[in-house]
Design a protein around this motif. Structure first.
Motif, short mmCIF file in Angstrom:
data_model
loop_
_atom_site.label_atom_id
_atom_site.label_comp_id
_atom_site.label_asym_id
_atom_site.label_seq_id
_atom_site.Cartn_x
_atom_site.Cartn_y
_atom_site.Cartn_z
N LEU A 264 0.82 -1.20 0.00
CA LEU A 264 0.00 0.00 0.00
C LEU A 264 0.86 1.26 0.00
O LEU A 264 0.50 2.27 -0.62
CB LEU A 264 -0.95 -0.01 1.20
CG LEU A 264 -2.02 -1.11 1.21
CD1 LEU A 264 -2.93 -0.95 2.40
CD2 LEU A 264 -2.82 -1.10 -0.09
N THR A 265 2.00 1.21 0.70
CA THR A 265 2.91 2.37 0.71
C THR A 265 3.45 2.63 -0.69
O THR A 265 3.51 3.79 -1.15
CB THR A 265 4.06 2.14 1.70
OG1 THR A 265 3.51 1.98 3.02
CG2 THR A 265 5.01 3.31 1.70
N TRP B 276 0.69 4.03 -2.86
CA TRP B 276 0.42 5.42 -2.52
C TRP B 276 1.48 6.35 -3.11
O TRP B 276 1.16 7.41 -3.65
CB TRP B 276 0.33 5.57 -1.01
CG TRP B 276 0.20 6.98 -0.50
CD1 TRP B 276 1.04 7.64 0.34
CD2 TRP B 276 -0.87 7.89 -0.77
NE1 TRP B 276 0.58 8.91 0.61
CE2 TRP B 276 -0.61 9.10 -0.07
CE3 TRP B 276 -2.02 7.83 -1.56
CZ2 TRP B 276 -1.44 10.20 -0.12
CZ3 TRP B 276 -2.86 8.94 -1.62
CH2 TRP B 276 -2.56 10.11 -0.90
N SER B 277 2.74 5.94 -3.04
CA SER B 277 3.81 6.75 -3.62
C SER B 277 3.62 6.90 -5.13
O SER B 277 3.80 7.99 -5.69
CB SER B 277 5.17 6.11 -3.34
OG SER B 277 5.44 6.09 -1.95
N LEU C 215 0.75 6.63 -6.75
CA LEU C 215 -0.44 7.44 -7.00
C LEU C 215 -0.14 8.92 -6.83
O LEU C 215 -0.62 9.76 -7.60
CB LEU C 215 -1.57 7.02 -6.05
CG LEU C 215 -2.90 7.76 -6.22
CD1 LEU C 215 -3.46 7.57 -7.64
CD2 LEU C 215 -3.92 7.28 -5.19
N GLN C 216 0.65 9.26 -5.83
CA GLN C 216 1.02 10.67 -5.64
C GLN C 216 1.78 11.20 -6.85
O GLN C 216 1.57 12.34 -7.27
CB GLN C 216 1.85 10.83 -4.37
CG GLN C 216 1.05 10.68 -3.08
CD GLN C 216 1.93 10.81 -1.86
OE1 GLN C 216 2.87 10.04 -1.66
NE2 GLN C 216 1.64 11.81 -1.04
N TRP D 48 -4.97 1.55 4.82
CA TRP D 48 -4.79 2.63 3.84
C TRP D 48 -4.93 4.00 4.51
O TRP D 48 -4.14 4.90 4.26
CB TRP D 48 -5.80 2.48 2.72
CG TRP D 48 -5.74 3.58 1.68
CD1 TRP D 48 -6.46 4.73 1.66
CD2 TRP D 48 -4.91 3.61 0.51
NE1 TRP D 48 -6.15 5.50 0.56
CE2 TRP D 48 -5.20 4.84 -0.16
CE3 TRP D 48 -3.97 2.74 -0.03
CZ2 TRP D 48 -4.56 5.18 -1.35
CZ3 TRP D 48 -3.34 3.10 -1.21
CH2 TRP D 48 -3.63 4.30 -1.86
N THR E 128 -1.99 6.81 4.54
CA THR E 128 -2.18 7.98 3.68
C THR E 128 -2.86 9.15 4.37
O THR E 128 -2.80 10.28 3.88
CB THR E 128 -3.02 7.60 2.46
OG1 THR E 128 -4.36 7.30 2.88
CG2 THR E 128 -2.44 6.39 1.75
N ASP F 220 -5.97 9.36 4.33
CA ASP F 220 -7.16 9.55 3.51
C ASP F 220 -8.16 8.43 3.78
O ASP F 220 -7.77 7.26 3.88
CB ASP F 220 -6.78 9.56 2.03
CG ASP F 220 -7.97 9.81 1.13
OD1 ASP F 220 -8.46 10.94 1.09
OD2 ASP F 220 -8.42 8.86 0.46
N THR G 65 -9.19 9.48 -3.37
CA THR G 65 -7.98 8.78 -3.81
C THR G 65 -8.15 7.28 -3.97
O THR G 65 -7.38 6.66 -4.70
CB THR G 65 -6.83 9.02 -2.82
OG1 THR G 65 -7.19 8.47 -1.54
CG2 THR G 65 -6.52 10.49 -2.68
N CYS G 66 -9.14 6.67 -3.29
CA CYS G 66 -9.11 5.21 -3.24
C CYS G 66 -10.48 4.59 -3.04
O CYS G 66 -11.32 5.12 -2.29
CB CYS G 66 -8.17 4.77 -2.10
SG CYS G 66 -7.96 2.99 -1.95
#
Length: 534
Positions: free
Chosen positions: A246-247, A250-251, A253-254, A282, A286, A288, A313-314
């Protein structure tokens, strides 16, 4: 008056092919996001020009797809009723109906009468091969249809049931009339995104169903049962593998959202509790709050629709966001389910590969995977197509290993922990993946041969509803009629039943659910006059 439509190259080729043939059955296998709905509606409208008497019957696997098809058809002026009750005839202001395969099975005889000499479109046609009841019912209901168009984006089947109205060769292999693959779409450009598959390894510790403790990485050869347990251990929401996956997602996605601010992630989970646990992780990583769409939540479809059109975002889901779900802003996926079937894998990848023209030629997508050999085999087929198409390799594609869901022994099984193989420099890994993503600009966009004339459907309305779905107009009229009945009952003291009966008699309606737009408009006018005179 006809309108002009610019088709994709495959759509024009398939249109020419079906119109040049006298085949009563036509099966098109087109990848998710390839544009098969637009193609089918174009075929139907051009067919109705020569056969205006024919009704249109569309069958789909899910209720949400009924509404999607009806609204897509309305943009072409074709009115399909997704509220058909299994008994009534087609409403006079409708060109046809759209219903699920389950409805086909429960209302086979009434449908057979409607479908006689009809134009039938069978979407995600492979579903009727998985349920013999559905298949038998469809064969009977559509037996006398004038034209049968079958569509599928994922024609794999894991059983031996033949798909109705499909052709098979002597070895039992499905023989589509037209195929448009992931490789074809990438070669054309501007149809689908190239999907990258980052594989995350790791070390898993678990207590096996036999009672012994096991430690293994994804690279170690295990029995089928132990492979299933290793994957379940990696996917445990509180383990290190999930946190790392997930990390990394997330990176990525950013990075994507720096150029595409609405981009989002979809997390595919094992079951409802697992989805809620993953959402918690999540949020912790994040900050979020993702939407969680699971089957026991009656608002799940509304949540997914809001997600598709929003900026969150998700989305975390089990199987709610697979086949038929359209959220083109989804660019990152994380495979957190133990399903290893080719059909579901292709459907899930299809959720993140849909092209958005406004983003330009470079818009890759990512599906983060456990480094499990079964999932790697499934991704391998798509990767080979992508690589062969975009880099012009000459070696033949290697066949992807067919994977099946493994039955899991859970008597003594317990996940004890997992640790992912972390990239040495996560930011550099994201940058490297982004740099490696190919550009796929659309080709043939200026080809004048791709422009065709699409005739209007036979007239059903006194006035053209201008792309609005008739069933939406009907829903609004029913709501307004109900409100008027309540107002009359309050003002006159008469029971609702008596008010409804009088209004129905005035408008010539026997059942409100079968009323046309004109009848409901006349009923509402009578109710307004009653209110003014009360």
């Amino acid at each position: 008056m006809s309108t002009t439509l610019r088709l994709r190259r495959w759509q024009k080729h398939a249109l020419d092919d079906i119109e040049a043939s006298d085949r009563r059955d036509y099966l098109a296998c087109v990848l998710p996001g390839g544009g098969k709905t637009t193609w089918a509606l174009t075929v139907v409208l051009r067919h109705l020009r020569a056969n205006p008497h024919r009704p249109v019957v569309v069958t789909v696997p899910t209720s949400s797809l009924k509404v999607q098809w009806a609204r897509a058809a309305a943009r072409f002026g074709l009115q399909l009723d997704p509220r058909w009750d299994g008994r009534a005839r087609i409403k006079p202001d409708m060109h046809g109906i759209v219903l699920t395969y389950a409805q086909v099975a429960s209302a086979t005889e009434p449908l057979a009468r409607i479908a006689h000499d009809a134009v039938a479109v069978m979407d995600e046609h492979h579903h009727v091969g998985s349920d013999r009841t559905w298949g038998d019912a469809l064969e009977h209901a559509m037996a006398t249809a004038g034209l049968r168009i079958a569509l599928t984006g994922t024609p794999w089947r894991s059983d031996d049931n033949a798909i109705p109205f499909a052709t098979y060769d002597a070895e039992g292999e499905l023989q589509p009339d037209f195929v448009y693959s992931y490789a074809d779409a990438l070669a054309d450009g501007g149809v689908v995104r190239p999907v990258m598959f980052p594989r995350i390894g790791g070390t898993m510790d678990w207590r096996a169903s036999t009672g012994g403790e096991i430690t293994a990485t994804f690279t170690e050869a295990l029995t089928k049962d132990l492979m299933a347990q290793r994957l379940r251990t990696a996917l445990h929401a509180d383990g290190g593998w999930v946190r790392s996956a997930l990390t990394q997602a997330w990176s990525t996605l950013q990075k994507v959202r720096a150029d595409d601010p609405d981009a989002a992630a979809i997390l595919f989970c094992i079951d409802q509790q697992h989805a809620r646990d993953i959402a918690r992780v999540w949020r912790r990583i994040t900050g979020d709050q993702p939407i969680v769409a699971v089957s026991d939540d009656p608002a799940s479809q509304d949540k997914l629709e809001a997600f598709a059109n929003g900026t969150g975002t998700c989305a975390v889901t089990v199987k709610q966001a697979s086949e038929g779900y359209d959220a083109p802003r989804a660019r990152v996926g994380v495979w957190l389910t133990n399903v290893t079937q080719p059909l579901f894998f292709a459907q899930a990848v299809g959720r993140i590969q849909r092209w958005r023209p406004e983003l330009g030629p470079r818009q890759p997508a990512w599906m983060f995977l456990p480094d499990d050999i079964r999932l790697v085999a499934l991704a391998h087929g798509l990767v080979e197509q992508r690589t062969h198409t975009l880099r012009k390799r000459e070696e033949a594609d290697e066949p992807a290993e067919r994977a099946e869901r493994d039955p899991e022994q859970v008597s003594l099984f317990a996940a004890l922990g997992s640790q992912a193989e972390e990239p040495q420099d996560p930011d550099a890994a994201v940058e490297a993946a982004w740099s490696a993503a190919p550009s796929t600009p659309p080709r043939h966009a200026d080809d004048p041969a791709l422009e065709i004339a699409v005739p209007p459907p036979p007239r059903r309305f006194a006035e053209d509803p201008d792309g609005v779905a008739a069933f939406d107009i009907l829903d609004d009229l029913r709501t307004r009629n109900s409100e008027a009945v309540r107002a009359i009952a309050r003002m006159t003291g008469q029971p609702h039943k008596a008010v409804n009966q009088r209004l129905n008699q005035t408008a010539g309606i026997t059942r409100i659910g079968n009323a046309s737009v004109r009848q409901l408009q006349a009923r509402l006018k009578a109710a307004d006059q009653w209110l003014r005179s009360a």
